[in-house]
Write an enzyme that holds these catalytic residues in place. Structure first.
Site, PDB file in Angstrom:
ATOM      1  CD  GLU A  73       2.208  -2.752  19.759  1.00 44.94           C
ATOM      2  OE1 GLU A  73       1.729  -1.637  20.001  1.00 44.94           O
ATOM      3  OE2 GLU A  73       2.857  -3.059  18.624  1.00 44.94           O
ATOM      4  CG  ASP A  88       7.792   0.796  15.438  1.00 46.60           C
ATOM      5  OD1 ASP A  88       8.512   1.068  16.421  1.00 46.60           O
ATOM      6  OD2 ASP A  88       6.501   1.055  15.082  1.00 46.60           O
ATOM      7  CB  ILE A 113       3.465   1.897   4.618  1.00 45.97           C
ATOM      8  CG1 ILE A 113       2.831   2.959   5.421  1.00 45.97           C
ATOM      9  CG2 ILE A 113       4.875   1.727   5.195  1.00 45.97           C
ATOM     10  CD1 ILE A 113       2.347   2.427   6.728  1.00 45.97           C
ATOM     11  CG  HIS A 136       3.246   1.092  17.620  1.00 51.98           C
ATOM     12  ND1 HIS A 136       1.919   0.280  17.785  1.00 51.98           N
ATOM     13  CD2 HIS A 136       2.836   1.496  16.396  1.00 51.98           C
ATOM     14  CE1 HIS A 136       1.334   0.382  16.853  1.00 51.98           C
ATOM     15  NE2 HIS A 136       1.687   1.239  16.023  1.00 51.98           N
ATOM     16  NE  ARG A 157      -6.419  -6.809   0.602  1.00 50.68           N
ATOM     17  CZ  ARG A 157      -7.503  -5.709   0.809  1.00 50.68           C
ATOM     18  NH1 ARG A 157      -8.532  -6.341   1.332  1.00 50.68           N
ATOM     19  NH2 ARG A 157      -7.005  -4.498   0.713  1.00 50.68           N
ATOM     20  NE  ARG A 194      -2.295  -1.595  14.350  1.00 48.47           N
ATOM     21  CZ  ARG A 194      -1.852  -0.527  13.781  1.00 48.47           C
ATOM     22  NH1 ARG A 194      -0.456  -0.262  13.602  1.00 48.47           N
ATOM     23  NH2 ARG A 194      -2.892   0.574  13.972  1.00 48.47           N
ATOM     24  N   GLY A 249       0.731  -1.243   0.064  1.00 50.72           N
ATOM     25  CA  GLY A 249      -0.004  -0.011   0.047  1.00 50.72           C
ATOM     26  C   GLY A 249       0.937   1.164  -0.011  1.00 50.72           C
TER      27      GLY A 249
END
Length: 317
Positions: free
Chosen positions: A266, A261, A160, A284, A180, A237, A158
């Site tokens: 978390e 990260d 990023i 993060h 995808r 994530r 995407g």
């Protein structure tokens, strides 16, 4: 808490921590209810949910279906960053509530951080730093690989992922990706599975959204495919990477190293990983900087202004 909001300033419920400057910027446009912890959140929704017309949250903090039902005047639910995994999207849509996020706003910052983690783990920057401070010279230390010219696999192409690819190109890296579906106009090799991508890659960077569908997408098989000279970076994530499998691979030396990260559980530190010297951890922060935070707040204000004016959103979900 405040009384009913003036008609010209919609009441905004903020569920995430913000700086004083951020709150001041929002207060120019909204009657702000600031509830960044669980107790304040419950109280604000119970006592003033009926007057709330917009909610600002993020993917981790989320917004539940029950909370949405407690806000009958709600018109807009927004995630400040790109993630939105814990927002009850379908329930919001069934109510006709507009949804938006900060997609793309922090992409440069996250991509910068991804490359920083990759360089840090491949070149063992934290270990070299510690050795230098302890008076250990290079002749007593193992040599580390060169990043330039290696194969980089990107999971999630995407905003990023595309930014990471541009930066990796400057390191003369061959670039592959899994998404995808293939992206048109992308100068990179497409792989139809994460496993196939890992088998081809020397380094794997994870930049896909967190969801039930991507949970443990990077599992033992993917890590084994990367191999003892392979490196993993995760800036998406924590749920996307199987922590137990990663710890086992690093301990056994079947993976060369990792930079995270984000991680499961978390904000508690990942105990299975903190004692390992083949991993670099950051809390993060990949998508955060003063300029990014200001830009994400502006993006939310622009989306909200459009929503209440009946105009299309800039970054709808």
């Amino acid at each position: 808490m405040n009384a009913a909001a003036p008609a010209d300033r919609p009441r905004l419920l903020v569920l995430i921590p913000l700086t004083d400057a951020d709150r001041a910027a929002l207060a120019e446009r909204f009657e702000v209810l600031y509830a960044p912890d669980a107790a304040q959140r419950s109280a604000a929704i119970a006592q003033q949910g009926a007057t709330v017309r917009a909610v600002l949250t993020n993917g981790t903090t989320g917004l539940t279906a029950d909370e949405i039902d407690a806000m009958p005047a709600l018109k807009l639910a927004a995630a400040l960053g790109a993630g939105y995994e814990n927002i009850a999207l379908d329930h919001a849509r069934s109510r006709g509530i507009a949804l938006c996020n900060g997609a793309g706003v922090n992409a440069d910052c996250v991509a910068d951080h991804a490359m920083a983690l990759l360089l840090a783990v491949v070149r063992a920057v934290p270990q070299y730093d510690a050795a230098c401070r302890a008076g250990v010279w290079r002749d007593a230390l193992p040599m580390r690989p060169t990043l330039t010219g290696r194969r980089l696999g990107i999971v999630g192409y995407g905003h990023i992922g595309a930014k990471i690819a541009r930066r990796a190109a400057a390191f003369e890296m061959a670039i592959g990706y899994h998404n995808r579906a293939p992206r048109e106009g992308v100068n990179a090799r497409y792989f139809d599975s994460t496993l196939a991508l890992a088998q081809w890659s020397d380094c794997l960077v994870v930049a896909t959204p967190g969801s039930a569908q991507t949970r443990h997408l990077v599992d033992r098989a993917v890590l084994d495919a990367l191999g003892p000279e392979g490196f993993l970076v995760n800036v998406s994530r924590g749920s996307v990477v199987d922590t137990a499998a990663l710890a086992a691979a690093l301990k056994a030396g079947t993976l060369g190293g990792a930079g995270l990260d984000v991680y499961e559980g978390e904000p508690e530190p990942p105990q299975a990983l903190t004692g390992l010297d083949t991993i670099v951890l950051t809390p993060h922060v990949a998508g955060t900087s003063p300029d990014v935070r200001a830009a994400t707040v502006r993006n939310f204000i622009d989306n909200a202004t459009r929503c209440f004016a009946g105009e299309p959103l800039l970054t709808p979900l």
